[in-house]
Design an enzyme around this catalytic site. Structure first.
Site, PDB file in Angstrom:
ATOM      1  CE  LYS A 133      -3.985  -2.129   2.306  1.00 39.63           C
ATOM      2  NZ  LYS A 133      -4.845  -2.111   3.522  1.00 39.63           N
ATOM      3  CB  SER A 135      -3.234  15.500  19.956  1.00 33.03           C
ATOM      4  OG  SER A 135      -4.034  15.148  21.068  1.00 33.03           O
ATOM      5  CE1 TYR A 188      -8.325   8.556  18.652  1.00 30.07           C
ATOM      6  CE2 TYR A 188      -9.947  10.104  19.508  1.00 30.07           C
ATOM      7  CZ  TYR A 188      -8.966   9.775  18.586  1.00 30.07           C
ATOM      8  OH  TYR A 188      -8.631  10.685  17.610  1.00 30.07           O
ATOM      9  CE  LYS A 195      -4.540  10.283  19.342  1.00 30.41           C
ATOM     10  NZ  LYS A 195      -3.680  10.529  18.161  1.00 30.41           N
TER      11      LYS A 195
END
Length: 319
Positions: free
Chosen positions: A54, A166, A197, A201
């Site tokens: 890819k 972020s 999650y 972040k």
């Protein structure tokens, strides 16, 4: 200083002689950044990604587009760098190769990431999102620091950057607690994927903040691109999350009612990688709007604790 009119084609400077590395660059925001950089003549761009097929297809597509009326840049050397952030052994291998083959590194863009995955662990036993989004990138940065610092000594007016992707999703981390360091090496199945999650972040914001403090030779910044039509956003829609939870996430993450294209969404991280208005250690939303992070993300003691915890975890990897 906010720069709402930032246009990469016009405002990216001449990058002649510079070396750039972008993680997660075979698709989405990372790919858009590589394309924009290539138009401005850098010595080399390292396109870091997990899948060689890819990545090489993305490189061929970028070079063909830029070589056929795409504003120039079709001859810019773009090299695939194999990088799986969920496996620290492959992170180490990638850093070793880059250091061995590149005489300098001017821009390190920590763009790759995962979002709202089901409970799981990385190959090294970290919660999947935290291990990928923070720990893997922290190790890559640690191992490339000698090259970044060397680059800062090569020029009369050095401008070495680390840009950390972020998200406004950092505000979804556990309130007040923010990061529970005891949970970062477990699947944390009792914590929702949204909160996990957010934790990853938040770690990104704190990492950039502390990196800037410890290495003033480098300009470091964390950025939020907004909601962008990438596989990261689509993976959330394909997950087991309820529609109500997805709407909540989108409300927090987005300042506009519509998804942006990667070319548009990449503006903030591109701006952060070149603008003289960047304040090292800051978190930026939109394009160049600073100071909007949560109270926990501004906590210098928390940033120091996370840095020290991460350093202890990565101590076995020699620079």
């Amino acid at each position: 200083m906010p720069s709402p009119t930032f246009a990469p084609g016009r405002d990216l400077p001449d990058l002649k002689g510079k070396v750039i590395c972008v993680t997660g660059a075979n698709i989405g925001l990372g790919k858009a950044c590589v394309k924009h950089y290539a138009r401005h003549g850098p010595a080399k761009i390292w396109l870091a990604a997990r899948n060689a097929e890819k990545a090489k297809a993305a490189i061929a597509e970028i070079q063909e587009e830029l070589g056929h009326g795409g504003g120039g840049g079709g001859e810019t050397p773009i090299e695939f760098l194999e990088l799986n952030l969920a496996s620290l052994a492959t992170v180490q291998k990638a850093a070793q190769r880059l250091r061995a083959e590149s005489p300098r590194l001017d821009i390190l863009m920590l763009n790759a990431g995962v979002m709202c995955n089901p409970p799981g662990l990385t190959a090294d036993g970290y919660e999947l999102q935290f291990g990928t989004n923070h720990v893997g990138h922290a190790l890559l940065t640690k191992l490339l620091l000698p090259l970044l610092l060397k680059t800062a000594e090569l020029d009369d007016k050095p401008d070495v950057r680390v840009v950390v992707m972020s998200s406004e999703g950092h505000k979804l981390a556990l309130p007040k607690v923010g990061l529970d360091l005891d949970l970062l090496k477990s699947e944390t199945m009792n914590v929702s994927s949204v909160r996990r999650y957010g934790v990853s972040k938040l770690a990104n914001v704190l990492f950039a903040r502390e990196l800037a403090k410890r290495f003033p030779q480098i300009t470091a910044a964390a950025v939020h691109p907004g909601m962008v039509t990438t596989n990261l956003a689509h993976s959330m829609a394909d997950s087991y999350l309820s529609l109500a939870v997805q709407i909540k996430i989108m409300t927090v993450l987005s300042y506009t009612p519509f998804f942006q294209t990667p070319d548009h969404g990449a503006k903030n991280q591109l701006w952060a990688s070149v603008s003289r208005d960047v304040v090292s250690g800051e978190y930026y939303t939109g394009v160049g709007k600073g100071g909007t992070q949560s109270a926990v993300a501004k906590d210098d003691d928390f940033a120091r604790r996370l840095w020290e915890w991460t350093e202890a975890e990565l101590a076995r990897f020699e620079v």
